[in-house]
Design a protein around this motif. Sequence first.
Motif, short mmCIF file in Angstrom:
data_model
loop_
_atom_site.label_atom_id
_atom_site.label_comp_id
_atom_site.label_asym_id
_atom_site.label_seq_id
_atom_site.Cartn_x
_atom_site.Cartn_y
_atom_site.Cartn_z
N PRO A 86 -2.78 13.48 2.96
CA PRO A 86 -2.67 14.04 1.55
C PRO A 86 -2.11 15.32 1.42
O PRO A 86 -2.08 16.01 2.37
CB PRO A 86 -4.47 14.33 1.48
N ASP A 90 -3.27 15.90 -3.85
CA ASP A 90 -4.16 14.75 -3.66
C ASP A 90 -5.53 15.29 -3.25
O ASP A 90 -5.76 15.90 -2.55
CB ASP A 90 -3.55 14.14 -2.37
N ASP A 93 -9.57 10.59 -1.74
CA ASP A 93 -9.03 9.52 -0.93
C ASP A 93 -10.37 8.62 -0.72
O ASP A 93 -11.52 9.12 -0.23
CB ASP A 93 -8.69 9.92 0.33
N ARG A 102 -5.97 6.69 -3.84
CA ARG A 102 -5.95 8.04 -3.97
C ARG A 102 -5.72 8.58 -5.06
O ARG A 102 -4.85 7.92 -5.93
CB ARG A 102 -4.76 8.36 -2.93
#
Length: 271
Positions: A86, A90, A93, A102
């Motif tokens: 990530p 991001d 997840d 994601r």
Amino acid sequence: MPELPEVEVTRRSFADAITGAHIEGITLGKPLRWPLGCDPQELVGQEVVGLRRRGKYLLADTSQGLLLLHLGMSGSLRFSHGLPVPGVHDHFDMATNRGTLRLHDPRRFGAVVYTKGEHDPVASRLLDGLGMEPLSHSFSLATFQAGLKKSRMPIKQLLLGGKLVVGVGNIYASEVLFLAGIRPTAPASRIGPARARKLHEAIVSVLARAVEMGGSTLRDFSSADGMAGHFQTQANVYGREGAPCHVCGAPIRLLRQGQRSTYFCAQCQRA
């Protein structure tokens, strides 16, 4: 901003792949618009039993609840095996036995919210005020006409509001009104039955075509399998200020409505 066509394209791009997946882990990044609403471990072990859409929300039904996902202003989803570590943008997840989902969102106006179901107070607060779904059989012409008659708002502002019909975002509102031959500043209540029918048909036509073309990619939108949209390449008015109208040749005009850009043809949209 991802609108209804982009969200529907995203849903279709991974709905089959994630249905039946078992959640193995949740990783959270920086805080999003709203908190997840549960301990991430509560999701582990649940099954994703389906993926729906309501307006611009994706609704992932799980074996014990409902996960609501919103892409905000700049969000996008990926669903795949072997995603990279990530990055700074991001923020969510969800690892499953079929791949990892994601959420990438540079501006962090998106959200992932877990509730016990669609009638949970949190879910109701987010979903109950949404208007009719334009790509479903519930998009009633009679209800649409009645909603127009009740509003003194300029028609484009009413469409953007999402309380009468969802999903007609800024790009699509300009295109819909051009197709219907209605000036964006026209008061909604003054649109008669014939023009209301034409507008109703234009909403369905434009949004369905946008979905078929993968949505619009103006900056960085792509579906969960990484595909960009192409609707913007065939726009009649949006983003074409000063260019000749494809129908009459008059220059496309730009005006501001509620701090949003509106594109229209003064010759084709006289009413």
